[in-house]
Design an enzyme around this catalytic site. Sequence first.
Site, PDB file in Angstrom:
ATOM      1  N   PRO A   2     107.538  42.070  26.209  1.00  0.00           N
ATOM      2  CA  PRO A   2     107.907  42.027  27.405  1.00  0.00           C
ATOM      3  C   PRO A   2     108.894  43.006  27.321  1.00  0.00           C
ATOM      4  O   PRO A   2     110.280  43.413  26.945  1.00  0.00           O
ATOM      5  CB  PRO A   2     108.755  40.533  27.041  1.00  0.00           C
ATOM      6  CG  PRO A   2     107.644  40.468  25.248  1.00  0.00           C
ATOM      7  CD  PRO A   2     107.561  41.463  25.017  1.00  0.00           C
ATOM      8  N   GLU A   3     108.509  43.563  28.637  1.00  0.00           N
ATOM      9  CA  GLU A   3     109.998  44.527  29.781  1.00  0.00           C
ATOM     10  C   GLU A   3     110.137  43.493  31.155  1.00  0.00           C
ATOM     11  O   GLU A   3     109.827  42.606  30.461  1.00  0.00           O
ATOM     12  CB  GLU A   3     108.971  45.825  30.276  1.00  0.00           C
ATOM     13  CG  GLU A   3     108.427  46.470  28.360  1.00  0.00           C
ATOM     14  CD  GLU A   3     108.439  47.539  28.815  1.00  0.00           C
ATOM     15  OE1 GLU A   3     107.757  48.037  29.796  1.00  0.00           O
ATOM     16  OE2 GLU A   3     107.216  48.047  27.965  1.00  0.00           O
ATOM     17  N   LYS A  59     115.919  42.172  29.711  1.00  0.00           N
ATOM     18  CA  LYS A  59     115.191  42.061  29.068  1.00  0.00           C
ATOM     19  C   LYS A  59     115.697  40.744  28.592  1.00  0.00           C
ATOM     20  O   LYS A  59     114.405  40.005  27.614  1.00  0.00           O
ATOM     21  CB  LYS A  59     114.183  42.855  27.901  1.00  0.00           C
ATOM     22  CG  LYS A  59     114.011  43.939  28.137  1.00  0.00           C
ATOM     23  CD  LYS A  59     113.174  45.150  27.307  1.00  0.00           C
ATOM     24  CE  LYS A  59     113.283  46.372  27.774  1.00  0.00           C
ATOM     25  NZ  LYS A  59     112.630  47.137  26.776  1.00  0.00           N
ATOM     26  N   ARG A 279     108.819  56.797  19.548  1.00  0.00           N
ATOM     27  CA  ARG A 279     107.902  55.391  19.769  1.00  0.00           C
ATOM     28  C   ARG A 279     106.609  56.506  20.490  1.00  0.00           C
ATOM     29  O   ARG A 279     107.061  57.744  20.751  1.00  0.00           O
ATOM     30  CB  ARG A 279     108.849  55.500  21.357  1.00  0.00           C
ATOM     31  CG  ARG A 279     109.864  54.387  20.924  1.00  0.00           C
ATOM     32  CD  ARG A 279     109.551  52.839  20.359  1.00  0.00           C
ATOM     33  NE  ARG A 279     110.502  52.250  20.109  1.00  0.00           N
ATOM     34  CZ  ARG A 279     110.863  51.967  18.755  1.00  0.00           C
ATOM     35  NH1 ARG A 279     110.206  52.940  17.869  1.00  0.00           N
ATOM     36  NH2 ARG A 279     112.106  51.889  18.864  1.00  0.00           N
TER      37      ARG A 279
END
Length: 291
Positions: A2-3, A59, A279
């Site tokens: 969820p961004e 967020k 990442r």
Amino acid sequence: MPELPEVETIKRDLEKKIIGTRIINFIDLWPKTLKGIKAPDFKKKVIGQKLVKVTRRAKLIIIKLENNLNLVFHMKMTGHLLIEPDTRKIDSDGNWVRKEGALKDPYNQYIRAVFWLDNNKIIAFSDLRKFGYIKLLTSIQLNLVTSEFGPEPFSVDFKASYLQKKFSKKRIAIKKALLDQKIIAGIGNIYADEILYRAAIHPETQANKISVKEIDKIIILTRKILGDSIEARGTSTSDYRDTDGQQGKYMNKLKVYGKKGSLCDKCQTEIEKIKVGARGTYFCPKCQVKR
DNA sequence: AAGATTGTTGCTTA
DNA sequence: TTAAGCAACAATCT
């Protein structure tokens, strides 16, 4: 993950479904879900309260209560806020099970906390990896948290002069800068890669080497991509679901994220995957040239 | 079976 | 004082 678009979708759903309802009960099935407060104390402050307003910052989902306290949720990677009919119960072993006739729900076993509402619905906070949290903050405490974030991408403060100032002081990779919530609020791993692909910038480019022209592109594309994704109700590459447990539809529109080995839309070169700031990072080696 | 995955925090080092 | 890198958190999948 969820961004911003996913959290915004949840926020808009909650607005429609729970504003004006009252909390009549609560249980935490995984104690660490509540951060900074224990369940008995939390229940005292929350039960009986009307849900007055829902907002999003970065967020975070923030539900304001009648007593001016704020329920603050962070989904981290795998969190969901599911709104469902009250068709659940606790069995004699303390396990959380579906009552007969409940909706099919693959996240049943990952529910960490439940709010019962006075409209015969529940808010179920599910979170497979247990990184998500719920906090209960005063408005002053909440302000301390939200004031640390950089501007919202759709706000007037998110403009070229601001980004120039921020980037000029950073020698970190532009991708890391986009992920830094103190610089811009709400961007995560998926949208950072998508923005840089469409702006034709290599993710390892030093932030202070980004030109004014590129900064303008980043601003326009950030709004375009996040806006399109909100319209599509977000990206469900893995765990993300909305308050009905439904997937978003933006996956189909992704250009690079998760697409190692497929061909670039623009030049047919194979998309590569590297590590930037620990990442996973996807990009087109021909369109996004390293410098 | 070790390594990758993810967002954020807090610690360490420069 | 600030910047930057890394471990930690948790659980699942490859």
